[in-house]
Design a protein around this motif. Structure first.
Motif, PDB file in Angstrom:
ATOM      1  N   ALA A   1       5.070   4.961   9.762  1.00 23.85           N
ATOM      2  CA  ALA A   1       6.272   4.528  10.489  1.00 23.85           C
ATOM      3  C   ALA A   1       6.331   3.017  10.686  1.00 23.85           C
ATOM      4  O   ALA A   1       7.370   2.493  11.081  1.00 23.85           O
ATOM      5  N   GLN A   2       5.245   2.305  10.403  1.00 21.48           N
ATOM      6  CA  GLN A   2       5.227   0.866  10.611  1.00 21.48           C
ATOM      7  C   GLN A   2       5.941   0.137   9.475  1.00 21.48           C
ATOM      8  O   GLN A   2       5.890   0.563   8.314  1.00 21.48           O
ATOM      9  N   ALA A   3       6.588  -0.985   9.815  1.00 18.36           N
ATOM     10  CA  ALA A   3       7.304  -1.765   8.807  1.00 18.36           C
ATOM     11  C   ALA A   3       6.341  -2.478   7.875  1.00 18.36           C
ATOM     12  O   ALA A   3       6.631  -2.662   6.689  1.00 18.36           O
ATOM     13  N   GLU A   4       5.194  -2.897   8.391  1.00 15.34           N
ATOM     14  CA  GLU A   4       4.132  -3.479   7.577  1.00 15.34           C
ATOM     15  C   GLU A   4       2.793  -3.054   8.171  1.00 15.34           C
ATOM     16  O   GLU A   4       2.713  -2.664   9.337  1.00 15.34           O
ATOM     17  N   ILE A   5       1.753  -3.145   7.363  1.00 11.32           N
ATOM     18  CA  ILE A   5       0.465  -2.592   7.763  1.00 11.32           C
ATOM     19  C   ILE A   5      -0.610  -3.668   7.669  1.00 11.32           C
ATOM     20  O   ILE A   5      -0.698  -4.400   6.668  1.00 11.32           O
ATOM     21  N   GLU A   6      -1.415  -3.764   8.706  1.00 15.50           N
ATOM     22  CA  GLU A   6      -2.565  -4.657   8.693  1.00 15.50           C
ATOM     23  C   GLU A   6      -3.652  -4.041   7.817  1.00 15.50           C
ATOM     24  O   GLU A   6      -3.948  -2.849   7.934  1.00 15.50           O
ATOM     25  N   LEU A   7      -4.246  -4.846   6.960  1.00 18.91           N
ATOM     26  CA  LEU A   7      -5.294  -4.343   6.092  1.00 18.91           C
ATOM     27  C   LEU A   7      -6.450  -3.761   6.910  1.00 18.91           C
ATOM     28  O   LEU A   7      -7.035  -2.736   6.538  1.00 18.91           O
ATOM     29  N   ALA A   8      -6.772  -4.381   8.031  1.00 19.35           N
ATOM     30  CA  ALA A   8      -7.876  -3.907   8.872  1.00 19.35           C
ATOM     31  C   ALA A   8      -7.642  -2.490   9.374  1.00 19.35           C
ATOM     32  O   ALA A   8      -8.595  -1.752   9.636  1.00 19.35           O
ATOM     33  N   ASP A   9      -6.368  -2.079   9.511  1.00 20.21           N
ATOM     34  CA  ASP A   9      -6.064  -0.729   9.996  1.00 20.21           C
ATOM     35  C   ASP A   9      -6.347   0.341   8.944  1.00 20.21           C
ATOM     36  O   ASP A   9      -6.269   1.537   9.242  1.00 20.21           O
ATOM     37  N   LEU A  10      -6.668  -0.074   7.717  1.00 22.94           N
ATOM     38  CA  LEU A  10      -6.969   0.870   6.636  1.00 22.94           C
ATOM     39  C   LEU A  10      -8.471   0.983   6.390  1.00 22.94           C
ATOM     40  O   LEU A  10      -8.904   1.508   5.369  1.00 22.94           O
TER      41      LEU A  10
ATOM     42  N   ARG B   1       4.515   0.364   1.866  1.00 22.01           N
ATOM     43  CA  ARG B   1       4.591  -0.607   2.948  1.00 22.01           C
ATOM     44  C   ARG B   1       3.880  -1.895   2.538  1.00 22.01           C
ATOM     45  O   ARG B   1       2.800  -1.863   1.945  1.00 22.01           O
ATOM     46  N   PRO B   2       4.460  -3.063   2.875  1.00 24.78           N
ATOM     47  CA  PRO B   2       3.781  -4.330   2.568  1.00 24.78           C
ATOM     48  C   PRO B   2       2.586  -4.530   3.484  1.00 24.78           C
ATOM     49  O   PRO B   2       2.562  -4.049   4.619  1.00 24.78           O
TER      50      PRO B   2
ATOM     51  N   PHE C   1      11.338  -5.569  -0.127  1.00 23.46           N
ATOM     52  CA  PHE C   1      11.007  -6.513  -1.191  1.00 23.46           C
ATOM     53  C   PHE C   1      12.245  -7.241  -1.678  1.00 23.46           C
ATOM     54  O   PHE C   1      12.175  -8.416  -2.035  1.00 23.46           O
ATOM     55  N   GLN C   2      13.378  -6.578  -1.695  1.00 21.46           N
ATOM     56  CA  GLN C   2      14.600  -7.252  -2.123  1.00 21.46           C
ATOM     57  C   GLN C   2      14.896  -8.445  -1.210  1.00 21.46           C
ATOM     58  O   GLN C   2      15.241  -9.534  -1.686  1.00 21.46           O
ATOM     59  N   ALA C   3      14.726  -8.258   0.099  1.00 23.77           N
ATOM     60  CA  ALA C   3      14.939  -9.367   1.032  1.00 23.77           C
ATOM     61  C   ALA C   3      13.899 -10.470   0.819  1.00 23.77           C
ATOM     62  O   ALA C   3      14.221 -11.669   0.849  1.00 23.77           O
TER      63      ALA C   3
ATOM     64  N   VAL D   1       0.849  -1.179   0.000  1.00 22.77           N
ATOM     65  CA  VAL D   1       0.000   0.000   0.000  1.00 22.77           C
ATOM     66  C   VAL D   1       0.890   1.236   0.000  1.00 22.77           C
ATOM     67  O   VAL D   1       1.906   1.292   0.694  1.00 22.77           O
ATOM     68  N   ARG D   2       0.542   2.202  -0.847  1.00 22.92           N
ATOM     69  CA  ARG D   2       1.236   3.492  -0.858  1.00 22.92           C
ATOM     70  C   ARG D   2       0.358   4.489  -0.114  1.00 22.92           C
ATOM     71  O   ARG D   2      -0.834   4.606  -0.385  1.00 22.92           O
TER      72      ARG D   2
END
Length: 319
Positions: free
Chosen positions: A181-190, A258-259, A304-306, A171-172
């Motif tokens: 600031a989060q490394a990844e985002i829960e879909l529910a938080d959107l 963020r993924p 994503f590279q990792a 998600v952008r």
């Protein structure tokens, strides 16, 4: 009035779409214009071709006859177009794509793999349109994406290879967003966000997104359908919307990528070509050029590279 190929194609699209509204969207015309065209065709044919029902439109017996003839005539014309192009020593290669990130890097790799060949690349905003134009002989090959379990139906004349079997959805959002600031985002938080997307991707995205959001406990609020990528980025940077993006997307000032946690919307990239228009050898060169273009964009985002380096089974074959 005499029937033309465009009339036969319109009748086929109405049958395939199951409604005038969906057929009009796929053909890029208004519904009233398509309805008027259908009435003209029916006058020439001598009766109604479709009847309306609660499920959409269904062909009449006369409609079944016209549809059968239309498929035969259009198939012969496609074969004629493809056959004449195949006899040319160096025909222009016509490649259609949706707005995949790899297209930005594709030109250089095509020149390397196909030196001296004239190449015509066009961008469409719908995988549905790409497939239709491939079947009509207007493209020799296409590159497109699919989300979740959706598979874009292809014409019988096409061959297909999967370029990238899986990539995680991201998600952008604005860099000033509370979740940035989060490394990844829960879909529910959107759940409370306004979303923007392309006008009509035809890749199963809207349906897959609606399903994923429903599982996360909400219905997405889609307000903006914008074809221009830069305009979408500006909207996101201003904090007015968020959007799904490929993990290879470049850095955009004022936004972060963020993924989504748990990978709720996996995507893939596929390559299809008209077997009568280009050889398997040339198709292989196109495939490798597209793969190289994709690989060029992997370093755009360290997360994503990792992810990519940990999954060598997903890497495209370049031999």
């Amino acid at each position: 009035m005499q029937l033309e190929l465009r009339h036969l194609e319109a009748v086929l699209r109405i049958s395939e779409a199951g409604s005038l509204g969906r057929a009009a969207a796929r053909l890029g015309v208004s519904q009233p214009a398509l309805s008027a065209q259908l009435r003209r065709v029916e006058r020439v044919a001598g009766g109604e071709l479709f009847v309306r029902s609660r499920h959409g439109v269904e062909p009449t017996p006369l409609g079944d006859f016209v549809l059968s003839a239309a498929r035969r005539v259009l198939g012969e014309m496609d074969a004629l177009t493809a056959g004449t192009r195949a006899t040319m020593p160096h025909p222009v290669l016509r490649l259609g794509c949706i707005q995949l990130v790899l297209v930005d890097r594709l030109f250089g790799h095509l020149e390397e793999k196909l030196p001296g060949h004239e190449i015509d690349i066009a961008i469409e905003h719908s995988a549905t349109a790409l497939v239709r134009l491939l079947g009509a002989g207007q493209y020799d090959a296409i590159l497109f994406g699919e989300l979740a379990d959706h598979e874009v139906p292809l014409p019988d004349s096409a061959a297909i290879r999967t370029l990238i079997p899986k990539e995680p959805a991201c998600v952008r959002l604005s860099s000033s967003h509370p979740l940035a600031a989060q490394a990844e985002i829960e879909l529910a938080d959107l759940a409370g966000e306004t979303w923007t997307t392309l006008t009509d991707e035809g890749d199963g995205g809207p349906e897959a997104m609606a399903d994923a959001c429903r599982r996360a406990g909400f219905t997405p609020k889609l307000r903006y359908r914008i074809a221009d990528r830069r305009m979408r980025w500006e909207l996101i940077a201003a904090g007015r919307a968020v959007s799904l993006c490929q993990p290879t997307s470049p850095y955009v000032e004022g936004t972060v990528l963020r993924p989504l946690a748990g990978d709720p919307l996996p995507g893939r990239i596929r390559f299809a070509w008209n077997r009568a228009a280009i050889s398997n050898e040339r198709a292989g060169l196109l495939f490798r050029a597209a793969a190289r273009a994709y690989l060029d964009n992997i370093p755009n985002n360290t997360f994503f590279q990792a992810w990519w380096e940990a999954r060598p089974d997903l890497h495209p074959a370049l031999d």
